[in-house]
Design a protein around this motif. Structure first.
Motif, mmCIF file in Angstrom:
data_model
loop_
_atom_site.group_PDB
_atom_site.id
_atom_site.type_symbol
_atom_site.label_atom_id
_atom_site.label_comp_id
_atom_site.label_asym_id
_atom_site.label_seq_id
_atom_site.Cartn_x
_atom_site.Cartn_y
_atom_site.Cartn_z
ATOM 1 N N LYS A 69 -5.144 -6.687 -0.646
ATOM 2 C CA LYS A 69 -6.600 -6.807 -0.778
ATOM 3 C C LYS A 69 -7.298 -6.392 0.507
ATOM 4 N N LEU A 70 -6.750 -6.815 1.654
ATOM 5 C CA LEU A 70 -7.349 -6.431 2.929
ATOM 6 C C LEU A 70 -7.368 -4.919 3.100
ATOM 7 N N ILE A 71 -6.287 -4.277 2.673
ATOM 8 C CA ILE A 71 -6.212 -2.822 2.804
ATOM 9 C C ILE A 71 -7.172 -2.144 1.827
ATOM 10 N N SER A 72 -7.162 -2.586 0.572
ATOM 11 C CA SER A 72 -7.972 -1.929 -0.450
ATOM 12 C C SER A 72 -9.463 -2.065 -0.171
ATOM 13 N N GLU A 73 -9.829 -3.195 0.418
ATOM 14 C CA GLU A 73 -11.241 -3.393 0.748
ATOM 15 C C GLU A 73 -11.615 -2.791 2.098
ATOM 16 N N LYS A 74 -10.623 -2.133 2.716
ATOM 17 C CA LYS A 74 -10.821 -1.456 4.007
ATOM 18 C C LYS A 74 -11.354 -2.408 5.078
ATOM 19 N N ASN A 75 -10.850 -3.635 5.020
ATOM 20 C CA ASN A 75 -11.229 -4.614 6.042
ATOM 21 C C ASN A 75 -10.431 -4.447 7.321
ATOM 22 N N GLU A 110 -8.881 -11.441 10.620
ATOM 23 C CA GLU A 110 -8.199 -11.703 9.361
ATOM 24 C C GLU A 110 -6.978 -10.821 9.141
ATOM 25 N N ARG A 111 -6.801 -9.794 9.982
ATOM 26 C CA ARG A 111 -5.655 -8.899 9.796
ATOM 27 C C ARG A 111 -4.331 -9.553 10.142
ATOM 28 N N LEU A 112 -4.358 -10.734 10.748
ATOM 29 C CA LEU A 112 -3.123 -11.386 11.157
ATOM 30 C C LEU A 112 -2.494 -12.126 9.978
ATOM 31 N N VAL A 113 -2.031 -11.356 9.012
ATOM 32 C CA VAL A 113 -1.369 -11.905 7.834
ATOM 33 C C VAL A 113 0.116 -12.049 8.128
ATOM 34 N N ASN A 114 0.679 -13.207 7.803
ATOM 35 C CA ASN A 114 2.123 -13.409 7.876
ATOM 36 C C ASN A 114 2.670 -13.372 6.458
ATOM 37 N N ILE A 115 3.537 -12.422 6.185
ATOM 38 C CA ILE A 115 4.000 -12.208 4.816
ATOM 39 C C ILE A 115 5.342 -12.894 4.593
ATOM 40 N N ASP A 116 5.299 -13.960 3.816
ATOM 41 C CA ASP A 116 6.506 -14.713 3.471
ATOM 42 C C ASP A 116 6.637 -14.952 1.970
ATOM 43 N N SER A 117 5.623 -14.542 1.200
ATOM 44 C CA SER A 117 5.639 -14.802 -0.236
ATOM 45 C C SER A 117 4.962 -13.650 -0.970
ATOM 46 N N VAL A 118 5.106 -13.648 -2.289
ATOM 47 C CA VAL A 118 4.442 -12.635 -3.112
ATOM 48 C C VAL A 118 2.931 -12.750 -2.960
ATOM 49 N N GLU A 119 2.437 -13.975 -2.849
ATOM 50 C CA GLU A 119 0.997 -14.194 -2.675
ATOM 51 C C GLU A 119 0.489 -13.562 -1.381
ATOM 52 N N ASP A 120 1.316 -13.604 -0.346
ATOM 53 C CA ASP A 120 0.930 -12.987 0.932
ATOM 54 C C ASP A 120 0.806 -11.471 0.799
ATOM 55 N N PHE A 121 1.683 -10.866 0.010
ATOM 56 C CA PHE A 121 1.565 -9.431 -0.257
ATOM 57 C C PHE A 121 0.232 -9.127 -0.940
ATOM 58 N N THR A 122 -0.161 -9.980 -1.877
ATOM 59 C CA THR A 122 -1.425 -9.782 -2.583
ATOM 60 C C THR A 122 -2.611 -9.840 -1.627
ATOM 61 N N ILE A 123 -2.577 -10.803 -0.713
ATOM 62 C CA ILE A 123 -3.642 -10.928 0.283
ATOM 63 C C ILE A 123 -3.696 -9.677 1.156
ATOM 64 N N ALA A 124 -2.535 -9.208 1.600
ATOM 65 C CA ALA A 124 -2.478 -8.023 2.461
ATOM 66 C C ALA A 124 -2.981 -6.780 1.728
ATOM 67 N N ASN A 157 0.838 -1.205 0.000
ATOM 68 C CA ASN A 157 0.000 0.000 0.000
ATOM 69 C C ASN A 157 0.876 1.258 0.000
ATOM 70 N N ASN A 158 1.931 1.223 -0.814
ATOM 71 C CA ASN A 158 2.861 2.342 -1.007
ATOM 72 C C ASN A 158 3.708 2.664 0.217
ATOM 73 N N ILE A 159 3.787 1.721 1.148
ATOM 74 C CA ILE A 159 4.616 1.894 2.344
ATOM 75 C C ILE A 159 5.543 0.683 2.453
ATOM 76 N N PRO A 160 6.843 0.890 2.699
ATOM 77 C CA PRO A 160 7.736 -0.262 2.857
ATOM 78 C C PRO A 160 7.262 -1.162 3.997
ATOM 79 N N LEU A 161 7.388 -2.451 3.790
ATOM 80 C CA LEU A 161 6.911 -3.406 4.794
ATOM 81 C C LEU A 161 7.497 -3.109 6.161
ATOM 82 N N ILE A 162 8.763 -2.777 6.229
ATOM 83 C CA ILE A 162 9.415 -2.538 7.512
ATOM 84 C C ILE A 162 8.808 -1.360 8.259
#
Length: 249
Positions: free
Chosen positions: A235-241, A219-233, A26-31
């Motif tokens: 989506k959660l942000i864009s849908e304002k979940n 559902e906000r407890l996403v663990n990001i270890d892959s490109v697919e995880d970034f996609t899931i995260a 979402n335009n912010i570095p993961l760190i």
């Protein structure tokens, strides 16, 4: 004065996604998610990024964190995070700081909240333990009594072999229905660890002698270890979940 420190470990190397900690979410570095959460948590007085990467160090400083460069021997794939955290504590104490409690905020769990951190510190302060770990309840379909493994002969068998989960329908009780499952089980979600200095420096780990559970669900407890995880995260942000209490609207 005792300082509570937030540590965000961020190696430059990443097996799954190259430069994962600097990849934009979402335009912010993961760190930055861990840094901003730590900085805005009232209980944390010093926010430290431990890294072996000059690129990560530069970005971390731009978001307000202090940086302690990690020695190569603490930056290998095999080196546990505890070694890097002990290095941070020793470095700060060499500078004259007195360390109280430590919060570990891993980059891979970007959606922890300031409220989670504060609840964790409150729990540490009011409980009898010397550590707190965030956990989430295990879904019923993953309940340990329903988990199977495959034997060397190629057959399914139960993970547990107590009498009360016998597969012989004529023997005692068997847990056919979700309502019959005994107890509640939890998995460590990686969002937050808080522990005393002594737990880390004396015992060498983040779990203390008595570790209290901080239960976080959703559902906000996403663990990001892959490109697919970034996609899931994303989506959660864009849908304002999810609403992150450390980001300015």
């Amino acid at each position: 004065m005792l300082e509570n420190i937030g540590i965000i470990p961020a190696r430059g190397g990443s097996k799954g996604v190259k430069l994962k900690n600097l990849r934009l979410l979402n335009n912010i570095p993961l760190i930055a998610y861990g840094i901003l959460c730590s900085i805005k948590s009232p209980s944390i007085t010093i926010t430290i990024v431990s890294t072996d990467s000059e690129k990560i160090a530069e970005v971390a400083k731009s978001y307000g964190a202090e940086v302690i460069m990690r020695p190569p021997e603490f930056s290998t794939d095999e080196a546990p995070t505890e070694l890097a955290m002990k290095h941070v504590v020793s470095t700060l104490e060499d500078r004259g700081k007195r360390i109280g409690n430590i919060a570990l905020l891993q980059c891979t769990c970007p959606f922890r909240l300031v409220a989670d951190v504060e609840n964790g510190f409150d729990l540490l302060g009011t409980g009898n333990g010397d550590a707190v770990m965030s956990v989430s309840s295990v879904p019923d379909h993953f309940h340990p009594y329903w988990i199977k493994k495959i034997t060397p002969e190629g057959y399914l068998t139960s993970l547990y072999h107590e009498n009360d989960i016998s597969h012989n329908i004529l023997e005692t009780k068997r847990y056919w229905r979700r309502q019959d499952l005994p107890g509640k089980y939890y998995w460590k979600n990686g969002a937050l660890y808080i522990f005393s200095r002594e737990s880390l420096m004396k015992y060498g780990h983040r779990y203390g002698t008595k570790c209290s559970p901080l239960v976080i669900e959703g559902e906000r407890l996403v663990n990001i270890d892959s490109v697919e995880d970034f996609t899931i995260a994303e989506k959660l942000i864009s849908e304002k979940n999810i609403i992150l209490d450390f980001l300015d609207e």
